[in-house]
Design an enzyme around this catalytic site. Structure first.
Site, PDB file in Angstrom:
ATOM      1  CB  CYS A  80       8.330  52.040 -52.625  1.00  0.00           C
ATOM      2  SG  CYS A  80       8.466  53.284 -51.355  1.00  0.00           S
ATOM      3  NE  ARG A 139      11.206  49.358 -57.210  1.00  0.00           N
ATOM      4  CZ  ARG A 139      11.379  49.819 -58.432  1.00  0.00           C
ATOM      5  NH1 ARG A 139      12.005  49.102 -59.315  1.00  0.00           N
ATOM      6  NH2 ARG A 139      10.909  50.991 -58.788  1.00  0.00           N
ATOM      7  CD1 TRP A 148      15.061  53.752 -49.249  1.00  0.00           C
ATOM      8  CD2 TRP A 148      14.029  55.586 -49.972  1.00  0.00           C
ATOM      9  NE1 TRP A 148      15.977  54.782 -49.244  1.00  0.00           N
ATOM     10  CE2 TRP A 148      15.371  55.915 -49.670  1.00  0.00           C
ATOM     11  CE3 TRP A 148      13.189  56.608 -50.443  1.00  0.00           C
ATOM     12  CZ2 TRP A 148      15.900  57.194 -49.829  1.00  0.00           C
ATOM     13  CZ3 TRP A 148      13.708  57.879 -50.591  1.00  0.00           C
ATOM     14  CH2 TRP A 148      15.042  58.162 -50.289  1.00  0.00           C
ATOM     15  CG  ASN A 156       7.410  53.553 -55.863  1.00  0.00           C
ATOM     16  OD1 ASN A 156       7.991  54.403 -55.202  1.00  0.00           O
ATOM     17  ND2 ASN A 156       8.007  52.788 -56.745  1.00  0.00           N
ATOM     18  N   GLY A 157       6.114  56.671 -54.824  1.00  0.00           N
ATOM     19  CA  GLY A 157       6.157  58.037 -55.348  1.00  0.00           C
ATOM     20  C   GLY A 157       5.859  59.039 -54.258  1.00  0.00           C
ATOM     21  CD  GLU A 199      31.274  54.190 -59.069  1.00  0.00           C
ATOM     22  OE1 GLU A 199      30.708  55.270 -58.909  1.00  0.00           O
ATOM     23  OE2 GLU A 199      30.696  53.106 -58.869  1.00  0.00           O
ATOM     24  CE  LYS A 241      29.559  51.882 -55.895  1.00  0.00           C
ATOM     25  NZ  LYS A 241      28.878  52.225 -57.104  1.00  0.00           N
ATOM     26  CD  GLU A 292      26.905  53.301 -53.263  1.00  0.00           C
ATOM     27  OE1 GLU A 292      25.769  53.777 -53.339  1.00  0.00           O
ATOM     28  OE2 GLU A 292      27.557  52.978 -54.268  1.00  0.00           O
ATOM     29  CG  HIS A 325      44.284  73.791 -55.097  1.00  0.00           C
ATOM     30  ND1 HIS A 325      44.995  74.968 -55.170  1.00  0.00           N
ATOM     31  CD2 HIS A 325      44.634  73.063 -56.178  1.00  0.00           C
ATOM     32  CE1 HIS A 325      45.727  74.966 -56.278  1.00  0.00           C
ATOM     33  NE2 HIS A 325      45.530  73.812 -56.906  1.00  0.00           N
ATOM     34  CE  LYS A 336      20.814  48.606 -58.617  1.00  0.00           C
ATOM     35  NZ  LYS A 336      22.241  48.909 -58.478  1.00  0.00           N
TER      36      LYS A 336
HETATM   37  C1  F6R Z   1      25.666  54.088 -56.492  1.00  0.00           C
HETATM   38  C2  F6R Z   1      24.330  54.056 -57.023  1.00  0.00           C
HETATM   39  C3  F6R Z   1      23.619  55.336 -57.267  1.00  0.00           C
HETATM   40  C4  F6R Z   1      23.024  55.317 -58.668  1.00  0.00           C
HETATM   41  C5  F6R Z   1      22.143  56.559 -58.894  1.00  0.00           C
HETATM   42  C6  F6R Z   1      21.612  56.623 -60.307  1.00  0.00           C
HETATM   43  O1  F6R Z   1      26.180  52.818 -56.321  1.00  0.00           O
HETATM   44  O2  F6R Z   1      23.800  53.009 -57.267  1.00  0.00           O
HETATM   45  O3  F6R Z   1      24.460  56.424 -57.088  1.00  0.00           O
HETATM   46  O4  F6R Z   1      24.059  55.265 -59.592  1.00  0.00           O
HETATM   47  O5  F6R Z   1      21.086  56.542 -57.987  1.00  0.00           O
HETATM   48  O6  F6R Z   1      20.827  55.514 -60.597  1.00  0.00           O
HETATM   49  P1  F6R Z   1      20.491  55.102 -62.063  1.00  0.00           P
HETATM   50  O7  F6R Z   1      21.755  54.732 -62.744  1.00  0.00           O
HETATM   51  O8  F6R Z   1      19.563  53.941 -61.917  1.00  0.00           O
HETATM   52  O9  F6R Z   1      19.850  56.283 -62.721  1.00  0.00           O
END
Ligand code: F6R
Length: 612
Positions: free
Chosen positions: A2, A27, A73, A99-100, A485, A489, A492, A508, A607
């Site tokens: 948000c 966000r 969000w 927000n929250g 990772e 990527k 998502e 396994h 984000k």
């Molecule tokens: C993946 C991604 C999320 C963040 C996670 C932690 O691309 O962006 O998995 O890595 O939400 O976020 P931060 O690093 O901001 O604590």
């Protein structure tokens, strides 16, 4: 999670608010809304992106030099026009953005329903604004007092801004758990959930602390109190953010721009910390706590998502270079499982945003047990940066694309420098190894640049696999977190199901998934376990899986077995994660674009995850 933006000053508020919402859209982007005050309080909201809100208001009265706006969000209530923020109070004289999560909202809501109140939305936010107005009327107090009393009844996290028709020269902002920044401009104030909407107008900002309320007046008075009515003195920080870092700069997406920024962002994260000629690695931000790290019996790394993957690389680095045992924990699990924490433990918390609610809560838990907390954050002045005892900023610059890219490589760079600095001081790394590594780190930005030149080849591979339904990513040792990772990527941003595994674990269970439709990405640069990775590739090949291998330039053996190979420059094994991640970022990016996905704002994601 948000985005909040609010304005009070001499200018028309709407253009400032909309521009701010666009900046904050990363966000949250399932609905957006704005409330403007010019005599009466008008409220417009629309499901979807900020552009939907702009369409909605195109024939509406958007006048007013005070207003609040929000991009959402969804947590409570599905994303639709009604649940979008702002929310009105029953009289429609007050409006709020939030927000929250208000955790006790259903109890508060039942009490209000019993007193005859009716609610339009399913949100916790509407409950809060009803409560504020109820207190204002029934306890006969002014608006500031009503907000204070209401917030004392609230359990949970909030960043709010309240606007009132009866107080046209005042905005009230408050926060607990979710971030809120106040920009102090020329005769004007802005409030936002991060500094990105503020930077166009001023570099002077005040970060609100938990349970603080800011009262912003049109006569440029900023008063800060706690919700218990204790006066606080605002501390003005100077923003260092550059405006051009918030634009796409000619790239089609922020994500692609951020992938291509990595030679620079990695250099920036090393700047002033590494001098290979003089043999110096020193992280100024943790210097006072270095002895704690050197003497630590154990390091616990806490993080979420991509940052957790960086933490896994950190585990290998710290154990190799400092011989300190390391545990890497999901912050969300750590905080709820009564972990054993000692006073001589050092906790390293990693977070791009510095606002992740689970990581923040895990820090508070470890702190309460007496552990030393070191932060690795990207966003300067963020809640995690402020909650830790010491830390190092990654200096990767603002990361706008929801999928984390340059933050990951910067986090791994910082972890490498930290482990090298501690290992050299502790005597757990030989002088020759130390020099080999620091000399090679200096070459990494150039090698990243070279790796980025593989993009056309990677695009062609992406085209072959854009319609795949599943992907498997394999790696061993330092390449295991890279595989995780890569898989994250891809899933998502392209919505293809992808799993990352340590290569040897494949037999396994996951091996059952392999058939001639299964692409398997193998990160096969390992020196120590090269033969073993070759055997893993043979196992995939025997089951007709399609092999995409990331190899070191000049590789011979893997090439004979793989369907596609991507050759990255040779480097020290400990530094491979930085290089090997780049092709996987590009592969995900191109597949997602070819599938027509919105890579910068993937569905259901946000984000900065400031809720549990
Ligand atoms: C993946 C991604 C999320 C963040 C996670 C932690 O691309 O962006 O998995 O890595 O939400 O976020 P931060 O690093 O901001 O604590």
């Amino acid at each position: 999670m948000c985005g909040i933006v609010a304005y009070i000053g001499p200018k028309e508020a709407y253009p400032i608010l909309i521009k701010g919402l666009h900046r904050l859209e990363y966000r949250g982007y399932d609905s957006a809304g704005v409330a403007l005050l010019n005599g009466n309080l008008r409220l417009y909201k629309a499901q979807g992106k900020v552009s939907e809100l702009e369409n909605l208001v195109s024939d509406k009265d958007i006048s007013g030099n005070i207003g609040i706006a929000h991009t959402r969000w969804a947590t409570h209530g599905e994303p639709n026009d009604i649940n979008a923020h702002p929310h009105f109070s029953p009289s429609k004289k007050l409006a709020i953005i939030h927000n929250g999560i208000i955790e006790n909202y259903s109890t508060l809501k039942s009490e209000l329903i019993n007193r005859g109140y009716v609610f339009d939305s399913n949100t916790d936010t509407e409950v809060l604004i009803h409560l504020i107005e109820d207190i204002q009327i029934n306890e006969n107090v002014n608006l500031v007092e009503a907000v204070q009393i209401a917030l004392n009844q609230v359990i949970g996290a909030y960043a709010i801004v309240v606007i009132s028709q009866d107080y046209p020269d005042m905005l009230i902002a408050a926060k607990k758990g979710s971030p809120l920044v106040i920009g102090i401009g020329e005769g004007e104030f802005l409030v936002a959930s991060d500094a990105t909407p503020i930077i166009d107008y001023t570099k002077n900002v005040v970060y609100l602390d938990d349970e603080e309320i800011a009262i912003l007046n049109r006569n440029c008075e900023l008063k800060i109190k706690t919700i218990k009515n204790k006066d606080k003195t605002p501390y003005v920080h100077k923003l260092e953010m550059q405006l051009n870092t918030l634009e796409k700069g000619g790239f089609e997406h922020f994500m692609l721009k951020e992938i291509y920024e990595q030679p620079r962002s990695i250099k920036d994260s090393m700047r002033g910390r590494l001098n290979a000629q003089k043999g110096i690695v020193s992280l100024g931000g943790i210097i006072d706590y270095e002895m704690k790290l050197i003497n630590a019996k154990r390091i616990i790394i806490i993080a979420c998502g991509t940052s957790w993957h960086a933490g896994l690389v950190g585990e290998y680095l710290f154990e190799d270079l400092t011989r300190i045992p390391v545990e890497v924990e999901y912050a969300s699990e750590f905080r709820y499982r009564n972990p054993v924490i000692y006073e001589d433990d050092v906790v390293i918390a990693i977070s791009q945003s510095g606002e992740t609610a689970d990581t923040l809560a895990a820090i508070e838990l470890a702190k309460s047990k007496g552990a030393t907390i070191i932060g690795i954050c990207n966003v300067v002045g963020s809640s995690i940066a402020r909650a830790t005892h010491a830390g190092s900023y990654t200096h990767a610059g603002p990361e706008i694309g929801v999928a984390s890219t340059k933050a990951f490589t910067a986090q791994v760079t910082i972890l490498t420098l930290m482990a090298l600095s501690i290992g050299s001081k502790k005597g757990t790394i030989s002088t020759s190894k130390f020099y080999q590594l620091i000399n090679e780190i200096e070459n990494i930005p150039e090698k990243v640049e070279k790796t980025l030149k593989l993009s056309e080849k990677i695009k062609a591979i992406a085209y072959e696999f854009k319609d795949a339904r599943n992907f498997l990513y394999l790696g061993r040792g330092y390449n295991f977190p890279v595989a995780l990772e890569g898989a994250l990527k891809l899933k998502e941003i392209s919505y293809i199901h992808a799993e990352g595994y340590p290569a040897a674990e494949m037999k396994h269970g996951p091996i059952a998934l392999i058939d001639n439709e299964m692409p398997v990405v193998v990160v096969a640069t390992n020196k120590g376990t090269y033969e073993k990775v070759l055997s893993n590739i043979e196992e995939v090949r025997a089951r007709k899986g399609k092999i995409i291998a990331i190899v070191t330039e000049g590789d011979v053996e893997v090439k004979k077995l793989a369907d596609y190979v991507i050759e990255i420059p040779e480097t020290q094994e400990m530094l491979v994660p930085i290089l090997a991640t780049i092709p996987l970022q590009l592969l995900s990016y191109y597949i997602a674009v070819m599938r027509g996905c919105n890579v910068d704002m993937p569905r259901n994601l946000a984000k900065s995850v400031t809720v549990e």
